[in-house]
Design an enzyme around this catalytic site. Structure first.
Site, PDB file in Angstrom:
ATOM      1  N   ASP A  25      62.136   4.907  35.768  1.00  0.00           N
ATOM      2  CA  ASP A  25      62.833   3.734  37.392  1.00  0.00           C
ATOM      3  C   ASP A  25      62.159   3.634  38.322  1.00  0.00           C
ATOM      4  O   ASP A  25      61.780   3.116  38.845  1.00  0.00           O
ATOM      5  CB  ASP A  25      64.621   3.686  37.434  1.00  0.00           C
ATOM      6  CG  ASP A  25      65.181   3.666  36.112  1.00  0.00           C
ATOM      7  OD1 ASP A  25      65.090   2.168  35.166  1.00  0.00           O
ATOM      8  OD2 ASP A  25      66.355   4.365  35.623  1.00  0.00           O
ATOM      9  N   GLU A  68      61.283  -5.624  26.233  1.00  0.00           N
ATOM     10  CA  GLU A  68      62.490  -5.968  25.151  1.00  0.00           C
ATOM     11  C   GLU A  68      63.606  -7.371  24.829  1.00  0.00           C
ATOM     12  O   GLU A  68      63.903  -8.169  25.660  1.00  0.00           O
ATOM     13  CB  GLU A  68      63.100  -4.616  25.749  1.00  0.00           C
ATOM     14  CG  GLU A  68      64.607  -4.331  24.766  1.00  0.00           C
ATOM     15  CD  GLU A  68      65.504  -3.271  25.178  1.00  0.00           C
ATOM     16  OE1 GLU A  68      65.022  -2.594  25.841  1.00  0.00           O
ATOM     17  OE2 GLU A  68      66.443  -3.342  25.060  1.00  0.00           O
ATOM     18  N   LYS A  87      66.554  -8.893  23.867  1.00  0.00           N
ATOM     19  CA  LYS A  87      68.501  -8.299  24.233  1.00  0.00           C
ATOM     20  C   LYS A  87      68.421  -9.308  23.433  1.00  0.00           C
ATOM     21  O   LYS A  87      68.750  -9.819  24.075  1.00  0.00           O
ATOM     22  CB  LYS A  87      68.408  -7.884  25.583  1.00  0.00           C
ATOM     23  CG  LYS A  87      68.408  -7.061  26.176  1.00  0.00           C
ATOM     24  CD  LYS A  87      69.662  -6.181  25.893  1.00  0.00           C
ATOM     25  CE  LYS A  87      69.228  -4.986  27.042  1.00  0.00           C
ATOM     26  NZ  LYS A  87      68.209  -3.307  26.293  1.00  0.00           N
ATOM     27  N   GLU A 110      58.202  -2.769  31.837  1.00  0.00           N
ATOM     28  CA  GLU A 110      59.504  -3.305  30.964  1.00  0.00           C
ATOM     29  C   GLU A 110      60.460  -3.939  30.928  1.00  0.00           C
ATOM     30  O   GLU A 110      60.499  -3.625  32.375  1.00  0.00           O
ATOM     31  CB  GLU A 110      59.771  -1.375  30.476  1.00  0.00           C
ATOM     32  CG  GLU A 110      60.685  -1.496  29.601  1.00  0.00           C
ATOM     33  CD  GLU A 110      61.745  -2.058  29.389  1.00  0.00           C
ATOM     34  OE1 GLU A 110      63.211  -1.959  28.348  1.00  0.00           O
ATOM     35  OE2 GLU A 110      62.577  -2.530  30.054  1.00  0.00           O
ATOM     36  N   HIS A 167      68.704  -8.455  32.014  1.00  0.00           N
ATOM     37  CA  HIS A 167      69.104  -6.441  31.190  1.00  0.00           C
ATOM     38  C   HIS A 167      70.461  -6.830  30.933  1.00  0.00           C
ATOM     39  O   HIS A 167      70.783  -6.632  30.036  1.00  0.00           O
ATOM     40  CB  HIS A 167      69.095  -5.389  32.073  1.00  0.00           C
ATOM     41  CG  HIS A 167      69.371  -4.070  31.368  1.00  0.00           C
ATOM     42  ND1 HIS A 167      71.088  -3.416  31.232  1.00  0.00           N
ATOM     43  CD2 HIS A 167      69.009  -3.303  30.259  1.00  0.00           C
ATOM     44  CE1 HIS A 167      71.114  -2.785  30.672  1.00  0.00           C
ATOM     45  NE2 HIS A 167      69.847  -2.406  29.911  1.00  0.00           N
ATOM     46  N   HIS A 212      60.592   0.397  34.163  1.00  0.00           N
ATOM     47  CA  HIS A 212      61.879   0.050  33.677  1.00  0.00           C
ATOM     48  C   HIS A 212      61.582  -0.997  34.320  1.00  0.00           C
ATOM     49  O   HIS A 212      62.565  -0.625  35.578  1.00  0.00           O
ATOM     50  CB  HIS A 212      62.403   1.352  33.615  1.00  0.00           C
ATOM     51  CG  HIS A 212      63.478   1.137  32.466  1.00  0.00           C
ATOM     52  ND1 HIS A 212      64.315   1.823  33.249  1.00  0.00           N
ATOM     53  CD2 HIS A 212      63.702   0.544  31.161  1.00  0.00           C
ATOM     54  CE1 HIS A 212      65.781   1.311  32.234  1.00  0.00           C
ATOM     55  NE2 HIS A 212      65.201   0.689  31.077  1.00  0.00           N
ATOM     56  N   ARG A 213      62.504  -1.886  33.400  1.00  0.00           N
ATOM     57  CA  ARG A 213      63.120  -3.072  33.984  1.00  0.00           C
ATOM     58  C   ARG A 213      62.386  -3.746  35.234  1.00  0.00           C
ATOM     59  O   ARG A 213      63.102  -3.766  36.776  1.00  0.00           O
ATOM     60  CB  ARG A 213      64.390  -3.175  34.250  1.00  0.00           C
ATOM     61  CG  ARG A 213      65.168  -2.005  34.123  1.00  0.00           C
ATOM     62  CD  ARG A 213      66.535  -2.384  33.808  1.00  0.00           C
ATOM     63  NE  ARG A 213      67.822  -1.404  32.933  1.00  0.00           N
ATOM     64  CZ  ARG A 213      68.289  -1.080  32.874  1.00  0.00           C
ATOM     65  NH1 ARG A 213      69.583  -1.718  33.918  1.00  0.00           N
ATOM     66  NH2 ARG A 213      69.583  -0.654  31.817  1.00  0.00           N
ATOM     67  N   ASP A 225      63.660  -6.964  29.587  1.00  0.00           N
ATOM     68  CA  ASP A 225      64.515  -7.313  29.499  1.00  0.00           C
ATOM     69  C   ASP A 225      64.391  -8.704  29.051  1.00  0.00           C
ATOM     70  O   ASP A 225      64.928  -9.422  29.753  1.00  0.00           O
ATOM     71  CB  ASP A 225      66.076  -6.857  28.708  1.00  0.00           C
ATOM     72  CG  ASP A 225      66.425  -5.532  29.231  1.00  0.00           C
ATOM     73  OD1 ASP A 225      65.822  -4.569  28.048  1.00  0.00           O
ATOM     74  OD2 ASP A 225      65.689  -4.442  30.311  1.00  0.00           O
TER      75      ASP A 225
END
Ligand code: G3P
Ligand code: CA
Length: 287
Positions: free
Chosen positions: A269, A150, A152, A76, A91, A49-50, A78
């Protein structure tokens, strides 16, 4: 195997239907123990994540490099459009929390964004980290992992054609999932680029049939919040060829739930800890 699996699914349903917090606590613990044994050998893709945010500052090339080194299957992150029109990996709407600057990404030019440190807030040793351009992410990953990009774009919209043009220049678009909470954006992307895998992000359940809805917007993946899943939904998705990636689970208890639900990927994370957790569970069960 099969019996234990349906027992686990039954337990999940019973626990979800009870409203007594204390019972929930104990029942959840029991479910975790049960699911761990029932799910021996079961695994899921690790989704950083991120790019992973435990050992390096989120959404920086340092975090990305660390996750690639770990060998995670998916990263992953954004994307947003900045004031000069480039797409950057970032993000928050505002740069304040994770850089030494302030102001919304959409109001800052690439030159301004590139002056900021995206790592000093996390640890001085990451002071040289910058906000990455989407193209810099492509160059570093280069097919070594699946990209979960993703979009955003809320509350400020930007044209998805920008992303589509960048993806046209990426040699591994078959290893990309574009996800968004904005399902209208996903539907537009589907009309323009039928080959792209699309993940519909959710933190709730629809009041209409989820799967005809998914087909209408062209989603190949369902990305629910891990607390908002029922095993029957996951089974239904799978029967229609839809993959399920749950976000964002960060503890062994949460990972056990995700495995019990049968998801395909777990967004976390802390990819290093999840890798260890899955490795510990991949051996044969001791009675
Ligand atoms: O993968 C889904 C998850 O990333 C959505 O939450 O706020 O971290 O982008 P957020
Ligand atoms: Ca995200």
């Amino acid at each position: 195997g099969r019996l234990r699996h349906s027992l686990t699914q039954g337990a999940v349903q019973i626990i979800q239907q009870t409203s007594l917090p204390l019972v929930f606590c104990f029942a959840r613990r029991a479910l975790i123990d049960l699911s761990v044994s029932a799910m021996a050998g079961k695994t899921a893709k690790i989704i950083a994540h991120r790019f992973g945010s435990k050992d390096a500052p989120e959404t920086t090339l340092a975090a990305l490099a660390r996750s690639l080194e770990l060998g995670v299957e998916v990263v992953e992150f954004d994307v947003q459009m900045c004031a000069s029109g480039e797409l950057v990996a970032f993000h928050d709407r505002d740069v304040r929390r994770t850089t030494n600057g302030f102001g919304p990404v959409k109001d800052l030019t690439l030159a301004q964004l590139k002056q900021l440190s995206a790592g000093a807030w996390f640890d001085p040793k990451f002071a040289d980290e910058k906000i990455p351009l989407l193209e810099e992410v492509f160059a570093m990953v280069d097919g070594k992992a699946i990209l979960n990009i993703e979009v955003k774009n809320m509350p400020f919209d930007w044209p998805e054609d920008k992303l589509l043009a960048s993806l046209d220049r990426y040699a591994h678009r078959d290893k990309v999932i574009v996800s968004a909470f904005d399902h209208r954006c996903l539907a537009r992307i589907h009309r323009k680029a039928k080959d792209l895998k699309l993940g519909m992000l959710f933190d709730g359940l629809l009041g209409i049939d989820m799967w005809s809805y998914a087909a209408r917007i062209g989603a190949t993946h369902w990305h629910p919040w891990f607390e908002f899943i029922r095993p029957s939904d996951v089974a239904e998705a799978h029967s229609l060829g839809i993959e399920v990636n749950a976000w964002t689970a960060n503890t062994p208890e949460d990972w056990a739930l995700c495995l019990a639900f049968g998801v395909d990927g777990i967004v976390t994370d802390d990819p290093a800890a999840l890798k260890l957790y899955l490795a510990e569970r991949s051996g044969p069960l001791t009675p």
